[in-house]
Design a protein around this motif. Structure first.
Motif, PDB file in Angstrom:
ATOM      1  N   ASP A 141      10.905  -3.726 -10.330  1.00  0.00           N
ATOM      2  CA  ASP A 141      11.742  -3.066 -11.496  1.00  0.00           C
ATOM      3  C   ASP A 141      11.611  -1.768 -11.057  1.00  0.00           C
ATOM      4  OD1 ASP A 141      12.258  -5.432 -12.641  1.00  0.00           O
ATOM      5  OD2 ASP A 141      11.061  -5.254 -14.344  1.00  0.00           O
ATOM      6  N   ARG A 142      10.276  -1.246 -10.871  1.00  0.00           N
ATOM      7  CA  ARG A 142      10.117   0.268 -10.507  1.00  0.00           C
ATOM      8  C   ARG A 142      10.694   0.467  -9.205  1.00  0.00           C
ATOM      9  NH1 ARG A 142       4.477   0.032  -9.659  1.00  0.00           N
ATOM     10  NH2 ARG A 142       4.577   2.099  -9.329  1.00  0.00           N
ATOM     11  N   LEU A 143      10.711  -0.284  -8.297  1.00  0.00           N
ATOM     12  CA  LEU A 143      11.599   0.203  -6.832  1.00  0.00           C
ATOM     13  C   LEU A 143      12.891   0.205  -6.961  1.00  0.00           C
ATOM     14  CD1 LEU A 143      11.320   0.558  -3.992  1.00  0.00           C
ATOM     15  CD2 LEU A 143      11.448  -1.955  -3.843  1.00  0.00           C
ATOM     16  N   ALA A 144      13.418  -0.546  -7.949  1.00  0.00           N
ATOM     17  CA  ALA A 144      15.058  -0.722  -8.458  1.00  0.00           C
ATOM     18  C   ALA A 144      15.337   0.566  -8.983  1.00  0.00           C
ATOM     19  CB  ALA A 144      15.176  -1.851  -9.123  1.00  0.00           C
ATOM     20  N   ALA A 145      14.398   0.962  -9.841  1.00  0.00           N
ATOM     21  CA  ALA A 145      14.649   2.443 -10.354  1.00  0.00           C
ATOM     22  C   ALA A 145      14.651   3.585  -9.636  1.00  0.00           C
ATOM     23  CB  ALA A 145      13.680   2.740 -11.607  1.00  0.00           C
ATOM     24  N   VAL A 146      13.659   3.640  -8.632  1.00  0.00           N
ATOM     25  CA  VAL A 146      13.530   4.720  -7.610  1.00  0.00           C
ATOM     26  C   VAL A 146      14.813   4.531  -6.607  1.00  0.00           C
ATOM     27  CG1 VAL A 146      12.079   5.440  -5.651  1.00  0.00           C
ATOM     28  CG2 VAL A 146      10.872   4.840  -7.765  1.00  0.00           C
ATOM     29  N   LEU A 147      14.919   3.244  -6.293  1.00  0.00           N
ATOM     30  CA  LEU A 147      16.187   3.051  -5.503  1.00  0.00           C
ATOM     31  C   LEU A 147      17.361   3.781  -5.828  1.00  0.00           C
ATOM     32  CD1 LEU A 147      15.635  -0.371  -4.039  1.00  0.00           C
ATOM     33  CD2 LEU A 147      15.509   1.895  -2.568  1.00  0.00           C
ATOM     34  N   GLU A 148      17.712   3.578  -7.216  1.00  0.00           N
ATOM     35  CA  GLU A 148      18.726   4.165  -7.930  1.00  0.00           C
ATOM     36  C   GLU A 148      18.837   5.674  -7.899  1.00  0.00           C
ATOM     37  OE1 GLU A 148      21.138   3.811 -12.151  1.00  0.00           O
ATOM     38  OE2 GLU A 148      19.597   2.562 -11.906  1.00  0.00           O
ATOM     39  N   ALA A 149      17.668   6.127  -8.179  1.00  0.00           N
ATOM     40  CA  ALA A 149      17.589   7.575  -8.190  1.00  0.00           C
ATOM     41  C   ALA A 149      17.625   8.346  -6.902  1.00  0.00           C
ATOM     42  CB  ALA A 149      16.194   8.024  -8.572  1.00  0.00           C
ATOM     43  N   THR A 150      17.238   7.812  -5.705  1.00  0.00           N
ATOM     44  CA  THR A 150      17.412   8.178  -4.264  1.00  0.00           C
ATOM     45  C   THR A 150      18.297   7.866  -3.565  1.00  0.00           C
ATOM     46  OG1 THR A 150      15.727   6.643  -3.696  1.00  0.00           O
ATOM     47  CG2 THR A 150      14.880   8.662  -4.749  1.00  0.00           C
ATOM     48  N   ALA A 151      18.990   6.542  -3.656  1.00  0.00           N
ATOM     49  CA  ALA A 151      19.969   5.948  -2.649  1.00  0.00           C
ATOM     50  C   ALA A 151      19.508   6.236  -1.279  1.00  0.00           C
ATOM     51  CB  ALA A 151      21.362   6.577  -3.060  1.00  0.00           C
ATOM     52  N   PRO A 152      18.434   5.560  -0.779  1.00  0.00           N
ATOM     53  CA  PRO A 152      17.798   5.818   0.561  1.00  0.00           C
ATOM     54  C   PRO A 152      18.767   4.894   1.544  1.00  0.00           C
ATOM     55  CG  PRO A 152      16.387   4.692  -0.415  1.00  0.00           C
ATOM     56  CD  PRO A 152      17.467   4.672  -1.587  1.00  0.00           C
ATOM     57  N   ALA A 153      18.768   5.224   2.758  1.00  0.00           N
ATOM     58  CA  ALA A 153      19.245   4.505   3.962  1.00  0.00           C
ATOM     59  C   ALA A 153      18.131   3.426   4.233  1.00  0.00           C
ATOM     60  CB  ALA A 153      19.632   5.550   5.105  1.00  0.00           C
ATOM     61  N   THR A 154      16.817   4.132   4.330  1.00  0.00           N
ATOM     62  CA  THR A 154      15.921   3.095   4.782  1.00  0.00           C
ATOM     63  C   THR A 154      14.598   3.316   3.730  1.00  0.00           C
ATOM     64  OG1 THR A 154      16.273   4.010   7.145  1.00  0.00           O
ATOM     65  CG2 THR A 154      14.145   2.773   6.830  1.00  0.00           C
ATOM     66  N   VAL A 155      14.118   2.102   3.366  1.00  0.00           N
ATOM     67  CA  VAL A 155      12.795   2.141   2.811  1.00  0.00           C
ATOM     68  C   VAL A 155      11.604   1.725   3.476  1.00  0.00           C
ATOM     69  CG1 VAL A 155      11.559   0.961   0.978  1.00  0.00           C
ATOM     70  CG2 VAL A 155      14.122   1.567   0.526  1.00  0.00           C
ATOM     71  N   VAL A 156      10.595   2.528   3.733  1.00  0.00           N
ATOM     72  CA  VAL A 156       9.249   2.021   4.387  1.00  0.00           C
ATOM     73  C   VAL A 156       8.323   1.925   3.489  1.00  0.00           C
ATOM     74  CG1 VAL A 156       8.003   2.943   6.525  1.00  0.00           C
ATOM     75  CG2 VAL A 156      10.374   3.738   6.204  1.00  0.00           C
ATOM     76  N   VAL A 157       7.610   0.644   3.940  1.00  0.00           N
ATOM     77  CA  VAL A 157       6.291   0.311   3.266  1.00  0.00           C
ATOM     78  C   VAL A 157       5.303   0.998   4.330  1.00  0.00           C
ATOM     79  CG1 VAL A 157       4.759  -1.372   2.186  1.00  0.00           C
ATOM     80  CG2 VAL A 157       7.343  -1.329   1.927  1.00  0.00           C
ATOM     81  N   ALA A 158       4.500   1.826   3.973  1.00  0.00           N
ATOM     82  CA  ALA A 158       3.310   2.130   4.939  1.00  0.00           C
ATOM     83  C   ALA A 158       2.062   1.395   4.603  1.00  0.00           C
ATOM     84  CB  ALA A 158       3.189   3.875   4.662  1.00  0.00           C
ATOM     85  N   GLY A 159       2.123   0.106   4.871  1.00  0.00           N
ATOM     86  CA  GLY A 159       1.127  -0.527   4.797  1.00  0.00           C
ATOM     87  C   GLY A 159       0.828  -1.109   3.748  1.00  0.00           C
ATOM     88  N   ASP A 160      -0.024  -2.456   3.937  1.00  0.00           N
ATOM     89  CA  ASP A 160      -0.808  -3.134   2.724  1.00  0.00           C
ATOM     90  C   ASP A 160       0.468  -3.681   1.748  1.00  0.00           C
ATOM     91  OD1 ASP A 160      -3.015  -3.320   3.971  1.00  0.00           O
ATOM     92  OD2 ASP A 160      -4.132  -1.949   2.345  1.00  0.00           O
ATOM     93  N   LEU A 161       1.358  -4.135   2.305  1.00  0.00           N
ATOM     94  CA  LEU A 161       2.768  -4.741   1.323  1.00  0.00           C
ATOM     95  C   LEU A 161       1.937  -6.141   0.713  1.00  0.00           C
ATOM     96  CD1 LEU A 161       5.717  -5.141   0.803  1.00  0.00           C
ATOM     97  CD2 LEU A 161       6.006  -6.390   2.730  1.00  0.00           C
ATOM     98  N   LEU A 162       1.215  -6.702   1.421  1.00  0.00           N
ATOM     99  CA  LEU A 162       0.315  -7.717   0.838  1.00  0.00           C
ATOM    100  C   LEU A 162      -0.737  -7.593   0.351  1.00  0.00           C
ATOM    101  CD1 LEU A 162       1.614 -10.607   3.487  1.00  0.00           C
ATOM    102  CD2 LEU A 162       2.942  -9.944   1.423  1.00  0.00           C
ATOM    103  N   HIS A 163      -1.685  -8.434  -0.360  1.00  0.00           N
ATOM    104  CA  HIS A 163      -2.919  -8.036  -0.707  1.00  0.00           C
ATOM    105  C   HIS A 163      -4.128  -9.147  -0.143  1.00  0.00           C
ATOM    106  CE1 HIS A 163      -6.349  -6.732  -3.350  1.00  0.00           C
ATOM    107  NE2 HIS A 163      -6.565  -8.243  -3.497  1.00  0.00           N
ATOM    108  N   SER A 164      -3.815 -10.409  -0.211  1.00  0.00           N
ATOM    109  CA  SER A 164      -4.747 -11.158   0.210  1.00  0.00           C
ATOM    110  C   SER A 164      -4.771 -11.147   2.100  1.00  0.00           C
ATOM    111  CB  SER A 164      -4.706 -12.477  -0.186  1.00  0.00           C
ATOM    112  OG  SER A 164      -5.458 -13.397   0.163  1.00  0.00           O
ATOM    113  N   PHE A 165      -6.054 -11.191   2.467  1.00  0.00           N
ATOM    114  CA  PHE A 165      -6.099 -11.465   4.024  1.00  0.00           C
ATOM    115  C   PHE A 165      -6.031 -12.777   4.233  1.00  0.00           C
ATOM    116  CE2 PHE A 165      -9.174  -7.919   2.567  1.00  0.00           C
ATOM    117  CZ  PHE A 165      -8.514  -6.726   3.554  1.00  0.00           C
ATOM    118  N   SER A 166      -6.364 -13.783   3.637  1.00  0.00           N
ATOM    119  CA  SER A 166      -6.729 -15.222   4.203  1.00  0.00           C
ATOM    120  C   SER A 166      -5.902 -16.256   3.385  1.00  0.00           C
ATOM    121  CB  SER A 166      -8.000 -15.585   3.822  1.00  0.00           C
ATOM    122  OG  SER A 166      -8.488 -15.402   2.555  1.00  0.00           O
ATOM    123  N   ARG A 167      -4.811 -15.934   2.422  1.00  0.00           N
ATOM    124  CA  ARG A 167      -4.299 -16.883   1.702  1.00  0.00           C
ATOM    125  C   ARG A 167      -2.894 -16.364   1.290  1.00  0.00           C
ATOM    126  NH1 ARG A 167      -4.288 -18.429  -3.517  1.00  0.00           N
ATOM    127  NH2 ARG A 167      -5.666 -17.082  -4.848  1.00  0.00           N
TER     128      ARG A 167
END
Length: 238
Positions: free
Chosen positions: A53-79
């Motif tokens: 929901d928060r990402l959707a709000a930021v996307l609406e405000a900025t209308a980017p061509a590219t979204v980059v996740v600068a690491g740790d998209l996931l949390h768990s190392f092992s499962r």
């Protein structure tokens, strides 16, 4: 609270992310999807829905061509916790529905990323081949740049007894390059209070002299961004 200062920066702060207008790039870090499910205690929020929901709000405000996740998209190392793939699919769909490309630069938590994410994964990302390099920041970057955007340390600033997620901006702080350290995008990350932290306390090798970094805090109620003097000067003010 100290009065805000003027800091000239080539980006705009939105929620816990930044938008680089010259390359139409939105950058966020440390999403840690699955953190709530992987916790041994009940989390106060549904982290997957909150991120979407928060990402959707930021996307609406900025209308980017590219979204980059600068690491740790996931949390768990092992499962892969229950619900993780559903939440990840929702994030991917949210970016696609906004007409943007999703790119991930893996962090130290993303050991299982390729098992659940079939999109673009690169160690470092340079928007349009320009002057900025985006990476997680847990290791020294492999390429030189005029500016680095990283996450990893989850910075927060203690202001009048409140612990607030903050961005750190260090002009010319890493081998002559600017460094931008993003707060964790997930609201489940407590954050590392930077007020008293020294260089040895930061996990990222890009933060060598935190005294030279300007903290910035966004007021969620007004959507205003308050910039502080460099940490070396403002420690005694807070």
């Amino acid at each position: 609270m100290t009065d805000g200062v003027e800091v000239d920066v080539p980006f705009a702060v939105h929620d816990r992310s930044i938008f680089l207008p010259t390359t139409e790039t939105l950058v966020l870090a440390d999403v840690h999807l699955g953190k709530a499910a992987d916790s041994s205690v009940d989390a106060p929020i549904d982290d997957g829905a909150d991120v979407r929901d928060r990402l959707a709000a930021v996307l609406e405000a900025t209308a980017p061509a590219t979204v980059v996740v600068a690491g740790d998209l996931l949390h768990s190392f092992s499962r892969l916790p229950r619900g993780l793939e559903r939440d990840l699919e929702a994030v991917v769909a949210t970016v696609a529905d906004a007409g943007a490309e999703l790119v991930v630069t893996p962090g130290n938590h993303d050991t299982m990323l390729e098992e659940v994410f079939s999109g673009r994964i690169v160690p470092e990302y340079r928007p349009d081949g320009g002057e900025t390099v985006i990476c997680h920041g847990h290791e020294q970057p492999a390429t030189t740049a005029e500016r680095y955007v990283v996450g990893h340390d989850h910075p927060a600033l203690s202001v009048e007894g409140r612990k607030l997620p903050c961005l750190l901006y260090g002009p010319d702080c890493y081998e002559g390059a600017d460094v931008i350290v993003l707060p964790a995008f997930t609201r489940l990350a407590a954050g590392a209070t930077v007020n008293g932290m020294r260089g040895r306390d930061f996990q990222s090798p890009l933060v060598r002299d935190p005294d030279a970094f300007h903290p910035a805090v966004r007021d969620a109620a007004t959507d205003e961004v308050l910039w502080f003097p460099p940490l070396g000067r403002c420690r005694r003010l807070l």
